[in-house]
Design a protein around this motif. Structure first.
Motif, short mmCIF file in Angstrom:
data_model
loop_
_atom_site.label_atom_id
_atom_site.label_comp_id
_atom_site.label_asym_id
_atom_site.label_seq_id
_atom_site.Cartn_x
_atom_site.Cartn_y
_atom_site.Cartn_z
N MET A 1 4.39 3.53 0.79
CA MET A 1 5.47 2.98 1.63
C MET A 1 5.51 1.46 1.48
O MET A 1 5.12 0.93 0.46
N GLY A 2 5.95 0.74 2.50
CA GLY A 2 6.03 -0.72 2.45
C GLY A 2 7.33 -1.19 1.83
O GLY A 2 8.30 -0.44 1.72
N ASN B 1 3.83 0.85 7.72
CA ASN B 1 2.71 1.64 7.20
C ASN B 1 2.55 1.43 5.70
O ASN B 1 3.51 1.16 4.99
N ALA B 2 1.31 1.60 5.25
CA ALA B 2 1.04 1.47 3.81
C ALA B 2 1.48 2.74 3.08
O ALA B 2 1.93 2.68 1.94
N MET B 3 1.32 3.87 3.73
CA MET B 3 1.65 5.14 3.08
C MET B 3 1.86 6.24 4.11
O MET B 3 1.50 6.11 5.27
N ILE B 4 2.44 7.31 3.63
CA ILE B 4 2.48 8.54 4.41
C ILE B 4 1.65 9.56 3.64
O ILE B 4 1.84 9.73 2.44
N VAL C 1 -0.30 6.27 7.39
CA VAL C 1 -1.53 5.53 7.12
C VAL C 1 -1.18 4.04 7.16
O VAL C 1 -0.45 3.55 6.31
N PRO C 2 -1.72 3.30 8.15
CA PRO C 2 -1.31 1.90 8.30
C PRO C 2 -1.85 0.98 7.21
O PRO C 2 -1.22 -0.01 6.87
N ARG C 3 -3.05 1.27 6.71
CA ARG C 3 -3.62 0.36 5.69
C ARG C 3 -4.44 1.18 4.71
O ARG C 3 -4.56 2.41 4.85
N SER C 4 -5.02 0.48 3.77
CA SER C 4 -5.80 1.09 2.70
C SER C 4 -6.86 2.07 3.24
O SER C 4 -7.49 1.81 4.26
N LEU C 5 -7.04 3.18 2.56
CA LEU C 5 -8.04 4.17 2.99
C LEU C 5 -9.43 3.70 2.58
O LEU C 5 -9.64 3.25 1.44
N SER C 6 -10.39 3.83 3.50
CA SER C 6 -11.76 3.36 3.24
C SER C 6 -12.46 4.32 2.27
O SER C 6 -12.02 5.47 2.09
N GLN D 1 -5.33 3.12 -5.57
CA GLN D 1 -4.87 2.66 -4.27
C GLN D 1 -4.73 1.13 -4.27
O GLN D 1 -3.73 0.59 -3.79
N ALA D 2 -5.71 0.43 -4.83
CA ALA D 2 -5.67 -1.04 -4.87
C ALA D 2 -4.45 -1.50 -5.67
O ALA D 2 -3.72 -2.41 -5.26
#
Ligand SMILES: Cc1cc2nc3c(=O)[nH]c(=O)nc-3n(C[C@H](O)[C@H](O)[C@H](O)COP(=O)(O)OP(=O)(O)OC[C@H]3O[C@@H](n4cnc5c(N)ncnc54)[C@H](O)[C@@H]3O)c2cc1C
Length: 494
Positions: free
Chosen positions: A389-390, A408-411, A356-361, A270-271
């Motif tokens: 995305m992005g 969004n960061a991703m779908i 998903v707007p940002r990185s998943l915790s 993810q990073a």
């Protein structure tokens, strides 16, 4: 503009006949229709009249290929059959079908590739099938591609390859471009070149009143706006699409899998993905598979770049854990697409998405892995996945097209698959698990869902699909389809 007579129920029967559409009937039925016209009993609409108005065929249930043409991709909806299928060969066929259906109060629906996840391209009435209008013509001087309303990804692949050009297309060859582009359209090119709908320059649409309009940034721009993210089945039937294409060279494709240290690998991938250049297109999947112990995490995608550049991107992930399976190859773009593509055969499945707007915790990642480990199990698989995305998607603002989900960061999505051999109670148990998992993920993701992963179980779906663009979409709907002729269970209301 054509003059159209109406009565209270909509387009009048007399008007339909006077426009010449029904007159060919007096000359007798075309050969292919004889034996097809059935059940002329009371209340049965005059199918022969429609057939005579069409250049293409009209299929009735006893036609040999009726069931095959009617079949949706989503097999759980295969028993919902139309009364007839108009196999349109031209825009005039679409127009005649739309007018005829209203004249006789027959519900209608558009069908292109038939890949609606919810089986929404069928109806108890008339299916207006544009799949035979699948031409793709590319102007070598300008690179502009003109597609018929029924073109599929497969047709785009074949037509673009000789020119070394592409659009943002999907991986599944059988998906219709109509459904894809009208709902946005995601694919491995989207970070570099935008969504499928971002490359759309013009479309033709047949409205409920029979007018066929050209829609672009200058003409009928409200409909053009709506057709870029909210057009599938809501406003009319699109009969053609014009795209700008882009040049493609050599790409590096990858298909890697891990079965150990999944939380750490997920985090590292993810990073890497969230800081990668726009040239990277990637999907990450975590799969629980029937008969296979444990979970598998995999990534699939492409880099518009070299093997060395991809190796550099993946180095921090490999430092955490090397993959258990690895394929990385550099090749020309369209060969790369053959590597990445899938046929997309019909199946039983239910897919539920979240932007998903940002990185998943770490807590979100733990939830995903825990839920998949607790999968009740079918005879196939359950998958949680994200598409990166992005990039170019965010060069437009959410209100610039009807596709509101920019920034969004991703779908993400959860896909549950089963077969006809899975007993009903097992499928129901799995559906409950899917719903709970989907609900649990909302706090880590968002309440927005992808309209092209259309989901009959989604609550508050108009907000989920269209967010702040909904009010304007309703205005466009009121203006162009005030009688709500184009409707399905989750359509935009008047
Ligand atoms: C195997 C598979 C792979 C997929 N891959 C991707 C992907 O890579 N990227 C992505 O973004 N999505 C993907 N999807 C989702 C896909 O974009 C949607 O399911 C899309 O709606 C399918 O379009 P279709 O024309 O094949 O479907 P259809 O079932 O024919 O139509 C879908 C909807 O659009 C309406 N419609 C159809 N034709 C027209 C028309 N000409 N004018 C107006 N309305 C019309 C229908 O009435 C229906 O409401 C995939 C789906 C499947 C099943």
């Amino acid at each position: 503009m054509d003059k159209i007579e109406r009565h209270d129920a909509g387009i009048s029967r007399r008007a339909f006949l006077r426009r010449g559409a029904g007159l060919a009937l007096v000359a007798g039925l075309p050969g292919w229709l004889s034996g097809c016209v059935t059940r002329p009993g009371s209340g049965s609409p005059p199918w022969a009249e429609l057939a005579a108005s069409l250049q293409g065929n009209l299929l009735l249930p006893d036609a040999p290929d009726f069931r095959q043409v009617a079949a949706p991709w989503a097999l759980q909806y295969a028993s919902r059959l139309p009364q007839a299928i108009a196999m349109c060969a031209s825009e005039a066929d679409v127009r005649n079908s739309v007018l005829w259906a209203q004249a006789y109060d027959v519900p209608l629906v558009a069908r292109s590739g038939g890949h609606s996840y919810a089986g929404y391209s069928t109806t108890p009435g008339l299916m207006i099938n544009v799949s035979q209008m699948h031409s793709v013509d590319i102007d070598p001087a300008t690179g502009v591609a003109r597609l018929g309303g029924g073109a599929r990804n497969r047709n785009v692949y074949a037509a673009c390859r000789p020119f070394g050009r592409a659009v943002t297309h999907g991986r599944c060859k059988e998906v219709g471009v109509a459904g894809l582009v009208l709902g946005g359209g995601i694919g491995f090119n989207m970070r570099a070149h935008g969504l499928t709908c971002d490359g759309l320059k013009e479309t033709r649409i047949v409205l409920a009143d029979g007018r066929a309009l050209t829609c672009n940034a200058r003409e009928n721009s409200d409909l053009f706006w709506a057709c870029r993210g909210a057009g599938g089945g809501n406003f009319g039937i699109n009969t053609g699409f014009t795209f700008e294409t882009f040049e493609v060279g050599d790409y590096t494709v990858f298909d890697l899998a891990w079965s150990d240290r999944l939380p750490e690998v997920f985090d590292a991938l993810q990073a890497m993905a969230l800081s990668a250049p726009d040239a990277l297109g990637m999907k990450l999947s975590v799969v629980a598979r029937a008969g296979t112990p444990g979970l598998t995490l995999s990534i699939l995608g492409q880099l518009a770049g070299t093997r060395d550049q991809l190796d550099a991107l993946l180095a921090p992930v490999f430092a955490v854990q090397r993959p258990s399976k690895q394929t990385i190859e550099s090749m020309a773009y369209w060969d790369a697409q053959e590597f990445l593509s899938e046929e997309g055969y019909p199946e039983y499945s239910h897919e539920r998405s979240r932007f998903v707007p940002r990185s998943l915790s770490p807590a979100a990642i733990a939830t995903i892995l825990d839920e998949l480990r607790a999968w009740p199990g079918t005879s196939v698989a359950a998958t949680w996945k994200f598409f990166l995305m992005g990039g170019a998607i965010d060069r437009l603002a959410p209100a610039q097209t009807a596709f509101v989900h920019r920034g969004n960061a991703m779908i993400s999505s959860i896909e549950l698959e089963w077969t006809a051999q899975d007993p009903r109670e097992r499928v129901e148990r799995n559906q409950l698990w899917l719903s709970r998992f989907h609900d649990r993920m909302e706090r880590y993701t968002s309440s927005y869902c992808y309209q092209n992963f259309i989901d009959p179980a989604q609550q508050d779906y108009l907000h989920a699909y269209y967010g702040e663009n909904l009010a304007k979409l309703r205005e466009v709907k009121r203006r162009h389809d005030p009688k709500n002729v184009f409707r399905y269970p989750q359509s935009i209301p008047v």
